[in-house]
Structure formats: C-alpha cells, structure tokens
Scaffold this motif. Structure first.
Motif, PDB file in Angstrom:
ATOM      1  N   VAL B 273       0.848  -1.194   0.000  1.00  0.00           N
ATOM      2  CA  VAL B 273       0.000   0.000   0.000  1.00  0.00           C
ATOM      3  C   VAL B 273       0.888   1.252   0.000  1.00  0.00           C
ATOM      4  O   VAL B 273       0.650   2.194  -0.754  1.00  0.00           O
ATOM      5  N   VAL B 274       1.938   1.220   0.832  1.00  0.00           N
ATOM      6  CA  VAL B 274       2.849   2.372   0.887  1.00  0.00           C
ATOM      7  C   VAL B 274       3.469   2.607  -0.489  1.00  0.00           C
ATOM      8  O   VAL B 274       3.517   3.739  -0.988  1.00  0.00           O
ATOM      9  N   LEU B 275       3.905   1.515  -1.102  1.00  0.00           N
ATOM     10  CA  LEU B 275       4.515   1.632  -2.426  1.00  0.00           C
ATOM     11  C   LEU B 275       3.506   2.184  -3.435  1.00  0.00           C
ATOM     12  O   LEU B 275       3.834   3.037  -4.270  1.00  0.00           O
ATOM     13  N   PHE B 276       2.275   1.722  -3.316  1.00  0.00           N
ATOM     14  CA  PHE B 276       1.203   2.176  -4.207  1.00  0.00           C
ATOM     15  C   PHE B 276       0.997   3.690  -4.046  1.00  0.00           C
ATOM     16  O   PHE B 276       0.878   4.420  -5.033  1.00  0.00           O
ATOM     17  N   ILE B 277       1.004   4.151  -2.798  1.00  0.00           N
ATOM     18  CA  ILE B 277       0.805   5.590  -2.553  1.00  0.00           C
ATOM     19  C   ILE B 277       1.954   6.400  -3.164  1.00  0.00           C
ATOM     20  O   ILE B 277       1.729   7.426  -3.812  1.00  0.00           O
ATOM     21  N   ILE B 278       3.172   5.888  -2.984  1.00  0.00           N
ATOM     22  CA  ILE B 278       4.325   6.608  -3.547  1.00  0.00           C
ATOM     23  C   ILE B 278       4.187   6.713  -5.066  1.00  0.00           C
ATOM     24  O   ILE B 278       4.379   7.766  -5.669  1.00  0.00           O
ATOM     25  N   MET B 279       3.812   5.603  -5.688  1.00  0.00           N
ATOM     26  CA  MET B 279       3.632   5.581  -7.146  1.00  0.00           C
ATOM     27  C   MET B 279       2.533   6.560  -7.556  1.00  0.00           C
ATOM     28  O   MET B 279       2.637   7.249  -8.571  1.00  0.00           O
ATOM     29  N   LEU B 280       1.490   6.578  -6.754  1.00  0.00           N
ATOM     30  CA  LEU B 280       0.363   7.455  -7.056  1.00  0.00           C
ATOM     31  C   LEU B 280       0.814   8.917  -7.035  1.00  0.00           C
ATOM     32  O   LEU B 280       0.451   9.708  -7.915  1.00  0.00           O
ATOM     33  N   ILE B 281       1.638   9.258  -6.037  1.00  0.00           N
ATOM     34  CA  ILE B 281       2.140  10.636  -5.956  1.00  0.00           C
ATOM     35  C   ILE B 281       2.935  10.969  -7.217  1.00  0.00           C
ATOM     36  O   ILE B 281       2.756  12.023  -7.825  1.00  0.00           O
ATOM     37  N   PHE B 282       3.783  10.015  -7.617  1.00  0.00           N
ATOM     38  CA  PHE B 282       4.556  10.228  -8.850  1.00  0.00           C
ATOM     39  C   PHE B 282       3.619  10.422 -10.040  1.00  0.00           C
ATOM     40  O   PHE B 282       3.836  11.278 -10.888  1.00  0.00           O
ATOM     41  N   GLY B 283       2.580   9.604 -10.058  1.00  0.00           N
ATOM     42  CA  GLY B 283       1.617   9.676 -11.153  1.00  0.00           C
ATOM     43  C   GLY B 283       0.963  11.045 -11.222  1.00  0.00           C
ATOM     44  O   GLY B 283       0.854  11.649 -12.304  1.00  0.00           O
ATOM     45  N   ILE B 284       0.577  11.562 -10.047  1.00  0.00           N
ATOM     46  CA  ILE B 284      -0.098  12.862 -10.002  1.00  0.00           C
ATOM     47  C   ILE B 284       0.870  13.980 -10.435  1.00  0.00           C
ATOM     48  O   ILE B 284       0.518  14.843 -11.232  1.00  0.00           O
TER      49      ILE B 284
END
Lengths: 449, 297
Positions: B273-284
């Motif tokens: 989940v943490v990794l997913f959030i980090i990726m999401l931030i990059f995505g945004i």
C-alpha cells in the motif's frame, strides 16, 4: 443344524478374511494428496508410488516444488484449513510453529492401531534419534523423517594422500598431513592448499587457481546452516543449557571470525555461494575441502557432472570443544484437516518400508531405517555412507521454536554483512542478541526447543 | 440531471461489461483485499491471526523499520541511476539511428531491440553466469587484459548495486532509444529548415529545436521507465538476493521476503500500500507537470 453351523463358519471366515485384507485394502479407491520438496529422495520415492497404489488401491497425487514454494503452499493450506493435503513434508525447524498452531495430528494413535498396520512396516526399525529430532515435540510423535541430511567434511583424498604434498606440508607446519580433526589443522590445510596459477599441485603446474576450502557466504539458509557448525563446535550456539540467549557469546564471535577467516582460502565470490555453488566447486576440482551437506555427495560421485569421482573422501567435520554435525531434515506430517488421515498413515508406513527406503538410498537419499543404514551393499557402493553414519551419532539440531524462521532470517542478514566486510563479528552478534531478545520477548528462557 | 442512455450506448455497454467485470475481478478485488489485510495482523505462521485487527499498527512499524528505509534508499539509487543512464544512452542511440535511413536503419533498430525482448529473469541468470568468478566471461576478460578490476563485483555492496543498474541499463536502453527515435521521426521538418535559414549551428538546433520537440515523449519514457524500475525484482533476486548484507535489497525484494520468507502477510500488504501511494504521488506529479503543461502549451 449342521447346515446352519456351516453357514456361520463360512461367514466367520469371510469376516476374518475381510479384516485381514482390510489393513491394506481398506481405503482402496481413496485419493491422497502429498506435497514435498523436489529432491532426489522424493523423486526416487515417486518412482515407487505405483507399488503403493497396487498394494493399497489408494491413489497418490504427489506435488513437488522448490523449498520456498512448497513451504509457502503448505503454510497457506494449513492456515486456511481447507484440507488441501493429506500429507505434508516440511523442514523440522517449523515443527514448533506447526504444533503451537495445532496444525498437526499426533501419530501415536495410528502407531498403535493394528487394523491399519502394513505388513512390511516395522516401527522399531526407525532410527529413533532421527525421527524424534525431526518429528517429535515434547514426547509426542507427530511425523516421520521424509528425507534427512547431515553436515560432514568433503576432502580431496587424492591430494591428501600425495607423498609430495605430505612432505611439503610437514616441512612447513611441522606435523603430518592428514584428514583434519580440529579447526587449527583445518585452517592450516586450507592455507596450505590455496595455490595460484603457476604453482605446483601434486607435481603438476596449475593453470588456474586452486583453493584450500570454500564456504557458503550468500545471504541464504546455506550460510547460517554452515556457520552453526562452527558456532556449536567452538562451544557457542544460540541458547545455553537453560535456554538463555548466548548469541553474543565470545565463543560465537571467535567462530564467526574463524568462518570469515576462511574467505581468503576460498574461491572468489563467496557471497554468492550456497550449497549448490560449493558442490559445483568441488565437482570442478578447484577446492581441497569443504563443510557440506551429505546429500550433495551423490552429485560429487556422479560421473556425468563431476570431475572428481572417486577422488573425494568423506569424514566428520573437525572437532572444537565439542563434536558436532548439523542435522537437517524434512518430515512427513499428517495435518489436522487431512481428508484421509488413515490412508495417509498407510502411505507413511509404506514409505518407511525396507524396499522403498533402500530405493531412496540408492538414488542419493538417506533412509530413516536402521536396517537400510546397515545394509552392506550401500556402505560398499556409497563412499559417503560411513561418514554419514558417524555424523548421525553426534547430530545437533537447530532450534525448532516457532520464532526460528524469523531469527534465521535475521542471522542471514547479519552474517552476510560480516562476510562482505560491512561490520565486525562482534557487532553482528551483538545486533543479533538485541534482535533475538525482541523477537523472544516474554518467552525467555526457552525451555524446550 | 438524469443519465440518458440510448439503445446504441446500451449495446456498447453490454459489450464492455465482460471486460469491466473481468478487470474488476483480477485487479480491484485483490487490491481491496490487500488493503484490508494491511490493517490486520495476518501471518501464515500464526493460526487465527487473519482475524486480529490492528488498525494502523503495520504502517507505524513500517515507518520505524530501518530495513524499510534502507530498501527505499537502495531503490531510489537504482531508479535514478538506471533511468538517467538509459535516457542519455537512449537519446544518443536514437540520434545515431535517425542518421541512417532505409534498410540499414531497419536492421540496426531490430538489433538494438534484442535485449528488451529477453525476460528480466533470464537477464539476471545471464549476468550471473557472465560474472561467475570461476567460469564466467567477466573474470576471463579481467585476467586476459590484466585489468585492475575486482573479479567479484557482486561481493561488495557498492559494486553489486552498480552491476544491478548495469543489467537494467543493458536491458532497457533500447526502449528509451526506440521511444526517442519515434519522436525524432515524427518531428516536423519546418522548424529545422527555418533554423538553418536563420543560421543556427548544430548544437543550437539540437538544444533549441530537437530537445523541445521530443521533450513530451522523453518525459513519458522517463515516467514509464521510472515506474518500471521501482518494480525491479527478478534481476536482484537472481543476481544478489539482496546481498551482500542488504546493499541491493530493493523494495520489492524486501516485500517479497516479508511475505514469502517470513510469512508476515499483513506487513507485506501494508508495504504494498505504501509503495502504491508513492507511485500514485509520482503519477499525479507527472500528470500535473507533463500532461498539464502540454495541454497548456
């Protein structure tokens, strides 16, 4: 009247006959699911399965895979209680965990059931030390060893017996070159046999480097398995007799320093070595000796893969304060949710019959029956047989407590950082002491392991 | 406001439903399950643990886990270094390929693509053989040319990470090259003609015209490669297993170890989940900087 008696007699005979047949054929038509690691002994056993199916009419579905996969699948099946397997084979260090979670059925009720006894199975023939180390918990028997192995020393007999080498060794070290019986000799020999290209070995000029020994230095089970031999032998270990943690004991530090000291006599790249690489290095004839699992010996003696067939001797590992030989084993257990526990018990008995165990032994496995171990044909055919027998006499086991898996992983990391030079032995073991104290919080001293 | 769906749209919807259902089943369901177990204390080695609710405990543990921060740092080094080197080499290769035309171009492009087609696991195995200290090509070359190089680069932390980066560069530079080449081919000829008429020199043309023209494609490639590099697992698993010590333990390897070696499923789920959030931030960030900027342009 006579007719009636006759009918009764025939009926009784029929019942008796049915009961007699029952033990073997009682579960005919049932299918049992077995999961085990894909290893030579399992493959050898697999070849014999048609014989079991013929005797009992029970169909066997055997699933095999590499260690991590198999253990993962088993844990998942046990945790979810789906009854996926009738028999699981799993390394003994998981025993405490499995018992604590009540995942396993005790075998004692089966062992005493005459109506389920296979004719060829003799429970008194089981090597009791081996079976209790790998399948017994607090006096209750839960499993029977499926394949076992033990750590011994492999050494190049041809080089050790070479007169030129013997003379040179005596001149340099002041004592006879012979199979090392203590760690000082082992180190001396490792140093003595480490040669550069252009140096001589047995009167011949070397084209490539030759090494005194090789150690397993990868962040892997292989490293902790090997190092524990040194630790125990130097008088250290993980727990003392009372179950207190002693991992930061000076004797362990000494054992770890010694272990690291062997890096310079090993082929470069020890941080990539597991038992597989060690076996390859021995097969390729570039090392003089190593501490190894005896189940790697069959591949050393396999002419298709090895350059040193017949040139390798097998002996007990050197002795420090105490003689040790690290015992490893996978054990067959019947899970509590096994759909067909009785049929599974028949299978367990069948695996431990003389015929099946001997077939396994001939294909590189190690039996758990005294009669097979003492079979003269095997000790004649297999050069590693005697050393293995001697080693089982002094075997030492890893802790089998539920926390061991996590503790072992921490040990792999800390030891690996010592081998790669990122920290000292004392630092690593002090870290481990702290980590183990956290992991075992409230459970120390560990009374039973 | 009411949603009006005409019969044509309804038919279209019917055709989409199987795909939507399938995608939901294979992506959303595991994702939600993963999120759920991250709030529990589920470990395969403890019976009944899957029902122990611990709230945010796993997340708190992650933040104070030294090993986690180490693996994040290793991953960051890996991602930045490998993506940057791939970008530079990729652009150079693309410019060279763009220079040739016709069948030679097609031949060279096909050759350049080969590494990309090899499965990452096979790349790892290949390099582990090349770098084998006893029998590998690398140590043979070091011996042959008497090079002053370590014969066991995988045995020291820094050089092991470097080797890992190198294998990624070897495999994925072609991707950067192909993307850039496509952008170069699609670039309009007029700005170049205009620049030549205005008397621009080569470097001016490259920095003022070529780079701005291919910038959007490069940005997309960097993001794609960056995200992919964050997920590196196979090569590290085969080549180093995270070692020596934990010098090459990338985040996916760390998560794998927690889940499938230590069987701490909940902790590993929280890591995901943490990794997913980090990726999401990059995505945004990517969306805002690249896509947003483009639409403003």
């Amino acid at each position: 009247m006579r007719k009636v008696l006759l009918v009764i007699a025939v009926f009784c005979l029929f019942i008796t006959a049915t009961l007699l047949v029952a033990a073997e054929q009682k579960y005919a038509g049932v299918t049992i699911r077995v999961i085990a690691e894909q290893q030579n002994p399992t493959l050898a056993m697999q070849k014999q399965i048609p014989n079991f199916e013929e005797i009992t009419g029970i169909k066997v579905e055997l699933e095999m895979g590499p260690m991590d996969n198999v253990v993962g699948k088993e844990m998942l099946a046990l945790e979810s209680g789906t009854g996926a397997y009738d028999i699981i084979s799993i390394p003994y260090q998981f025993l405490g965990q499995l018992i604590e979670n009540e995942y396993l059925q005790p075998l004692d009720p089966f062992l005493n059931r005459e109506d389920l006894k296979l004719e060829d199975f003799d429970k008194s023939d089981l090597i009791s030390g081996m079976v209790s180390a790998s399948g017994e918990w607090k006096g209750v028997s839960y499993g029977i060893t499926s394949n076992s192995c033990i750590m011994i020393m492999f050494y190049r007999k041809d080089i050790f017996e070479n007169p030129e080498e013997k003379a040179a060794f005596k001149a340099k070290y002041g004592y006879e070159l012979k199979v090392p019986v203590n760690w000082i000799q082992y180190r001396d020999l490792a140093e003595f046999f480490t040669r550069k290209p252009g140096d001589n070995l047995m009167g011949e000029t070397l084209k490539q480097s030759f090494y005194g020994t090789s150690i397993a230095g990868k962040r892997h089970d292989a490293m902790t398995c090997e190092w524990l031999n040194y630790a125990w032998s130097f008088g250290g270990g993980i727990f003392d007799e009372k179950g207190n943690l002693i991992i930061d004991n000076p004797k362990n530090v000494e054992a770890l320093d010694y272990f690291k000291g062997l890096v310079k006599f090993s082929p470069p790249g020890v941080t990539n070595n597991t038992w597989d690489e060690l076996t390859t290095q021995m097969q390729q004839g570039i090392v003089a000796m190593q501490i190894q699992w005896n189940d790697c010996a069959p591949s050393i003696e396999d002419p298709e893969t090895s350059k040193v067939v017949g040139k390798v001797g097998y002996a007990l590992i050197p002795k420090g304060e105490v003689p040790v030989a690290h015992f490893g084993a996978w054990t067959y257990f019947i899970p509590v949710d096994a759909p067909n526990p009785e049929a599974a018990w028949l299978f367990l008995q069948w695996v431990n019959t003389y015929k099946v165990q001997k077939a396994i032994a001939l294909e590189g496995g190690f039996p758990c029956l005294t009669s097979v171990y003492n079979d003269p044909e095997l000790s004649e055919k297999l050069p590693y047989w005697k050393a293995s027998l001697d080693a089982y006499e002094i075997s030492t086991t890893r802790p089998r407590i539920p926390e061991w898996n996590i503790m072992n992983n921490e040990m792999m990391l800390e030891l690996s950082m010592v081998i790669s030079g990122e920290q000292t032995s004392a630092q690593a073991l002090a870290n481990l002491q702290k980590k183990y104290n956290d992991i075992l919080k409230g459970k120390l001293p560990v009374a039973y392991q | 406001m009411s949603l009006k769906v005409d019969s044509k749209q309804r038919t279209a919807l019917m055709f989409h439903i199987p795909a939507i259902v399938l995608l939901t089943l294979i992506t959303m369901v595991p994702l939600i399950y993963n999120l759920r177990i991250s709030f529990y204390d589920f470990s395969l080695t403890r019976a009944g643990s899957r029902d122990i609710f611990v709230g945010l405990e796993n997340y708190k543990m992650i933040l104070s886990d030294h090993e986690f921060w180490n693996s994040m740092w290793v991953t960051a080094k890996f991602v930045i270094a490998s993506t940057f080197i791939q970008l530079v080499l990729g652009v150079i290769i693309a410019l060279m390929l763009n220079y040739y035309s016709g069948s030679l171009n097609r031949l060279l492009t096909s050759l350049v693509m080969i590494p990309m087609m090899v499965a990452p696991l096979v790349v790892g195995l290949m390099y582990s053989f090349i770098l084998n200290p006893q029998f590998g090509l690398y140590s043979f070359l070091v011996d042959l040319f008497h090079l002053n190089l370590s014969k066991t680069p995988l045995s020291a932390g820094g050089s092991a990470l470097f080797v890992l980066i190198l294998t990624d560069v070897w495999e994925w530079t072609p991707f950067m090259a192909l993307m850039t080449l496509a952008a170069l081919k699609a670039a309009p000829i007029e700005p170049y003609e205009a620049a030549l008429i205005d008397g621009a020199n080569r470097s001016q043309i490259f920095f003022r015209i070529t780079i701005p023209l291919i910038r959007p494609v490069i940005a997309v490639s960097i993001i794609l490669r960056g995200v992919e590099a964050c997920k590196v697992f196979d090569k590290a698993f085969i080549l180093t297993g995270g070692g020596p010590g934990n010098s090459t333990e990338v985040i996916d390897l760390f998560t794998y170890r927690e889940a499938f070696v230590k069987y701490n499923f909940s902790y590993a789920a929280a890591l995901c989940v943490v990794l997913f959030i980090i990726m999401l931030i990059f995505g945004i960030l990517y969306w805002n900087f690249v896509i947003g900027k483009q639409s403003n342009d």
